[in-house]
Enzyme design. Sequence first.
Site, short mmCIF file in Angstrom:
data_model
loop_
_atom_site.label_atom_id
_atom_site.label_comp_id
_atom_site.label_asym_id
_atom_site.label_seq_id
_atom_site.Cartn_x
_atom_site.Cartn_y
_atom_site.Cartn_z
N CYS A 120 0.86 -1.17 0.00
CA CYS A 120 0.00 0.00 0.00
C CYS A 120 0.90 1.23 0.00
O CYS A 120 2.12 1.11 0.18
CB CYS A 120 -0.95 0.00 1.21
SG CYS A 120 -2.38 1.10 0.99
N LYS A 195 -12.27 -5.00 1.63
CA LYS A 195 -11.79 -4.11 2.67
C LYS A 195 -12.76 -2.93 2.77
O LYS A 195 -12.87 -2.13 1.84
CB LYS A 195 -10.38 -3.61 2.36
CG LYS A 195 -9.81 -2.69 3.44
CD LYS A 195 -8.40 -2.23 3.07
CE LYS A 195 -7.85 -1.29 4.12
NZ LYS A 195 -6.50 -0.81 3.76
N LYS A 248 -11.90 -7.66 5.66
CA LYS A 248 -11.38 -6.72 6.65
C LYS A 248 -12.36 -5.56 6.81
O LYS A 248 -12.74 -4.97 5.80
CB LYS A 248 -10.01 -6.20 6.22
CG LYS A 248 -9.38 -5.22 7.19
CD LYS A 248 -8.04 -4.70 6.66
CE LYS A 248 -7.44 -3.70 7.63
NZ LYS A 248 -6.17 -3.14 7.13
#
Length: 323
Positions: A120, A195, A248
């Site tokens: 990321c 996510k 997540k």
Amino acid sequence: MVDLTYRPRRLRTTPAMRALVQETTLQVEDMIYPLFVVPGTGVKEEIPSLPGQYHLSVDEAVKMAKEAHELGILGVEIFGIPTYKDEQGSSAWDMEQPVQQAIAAIRKEVPELIVVGDVCLCQYTSSGHCGMIDHHEILNDETLPLLGKVAVSQAKAGAQMVAPSDMMDGHIAYLRQSLDEAGFNNVSIMSYASKYASAYYGPFRDAVHSAPEFGDRKSYQMDPANRLESLRMIERDICEGADIIMIKPALSYLDIVREARDNFDYPLAVYNVSGEYAMVKAAAAQGLVDEKRIVLETLLSMKRAGAKIIITYHALDVARWLR
């Protein structure tokens, strides 16, 4: 018709009887332990928002990785704070930065341990966002080559797995191509396929100094209200080459975990995120809950919902409790 002779309490009479018929088990081998690496040497500083977790220099991260391995934990995921930030987040693929240095050192000192690199840019960009920016718009396609550099740099350092958490469209395919072209065919991808744009990430952002400079991440992370979109996201990432799929956060999204397990025959991970961890720690510190019991029950619920892999800050404690 109800069978009135059925007496389920017969199978709850003793610990041995309950263990005999237990449907779901939690094992040390289910867990991955996150590590936060920082510049310097001899650094081990507790993170105020994550009691019991630490900012670690590379040498201290190696010690923690050894401890995790000795407890039977199979893998660690590496997050880090760089020595510099810029618009592109170029420190994210700098081989001299703490993440790459920690990956290399852990692989050398604990070769049996699986080392996962977080792919990321938010920890490395001056904006705190996960991609390139133009007039406050996060650019998708322009970000992909940068993510490819990050993944390849982590593979060069020795990561056996990369975990892209950026949520750019098409990133799994781009990373798979980048890794393969660089000769890292055997480096696997654990996709943060679902996510969500969650309020549970606050302590993590404090830990890695990655709060966005402006706005939020709702234009690229998923809407917590959406269920069916998650299935589409997972299917897309599998088609693009993901080896493992992840949900997540975990605790508030166990319905999504169950649907993913029912619909996809792929290894399934969850991230027991920082907010979930911090709430338990805060309640335990106040004497409101039994920390051991509530942690084990929480992680067991993730297994029961269908997860095989649990990324959790509780991993070291759980490994000791399960001994």
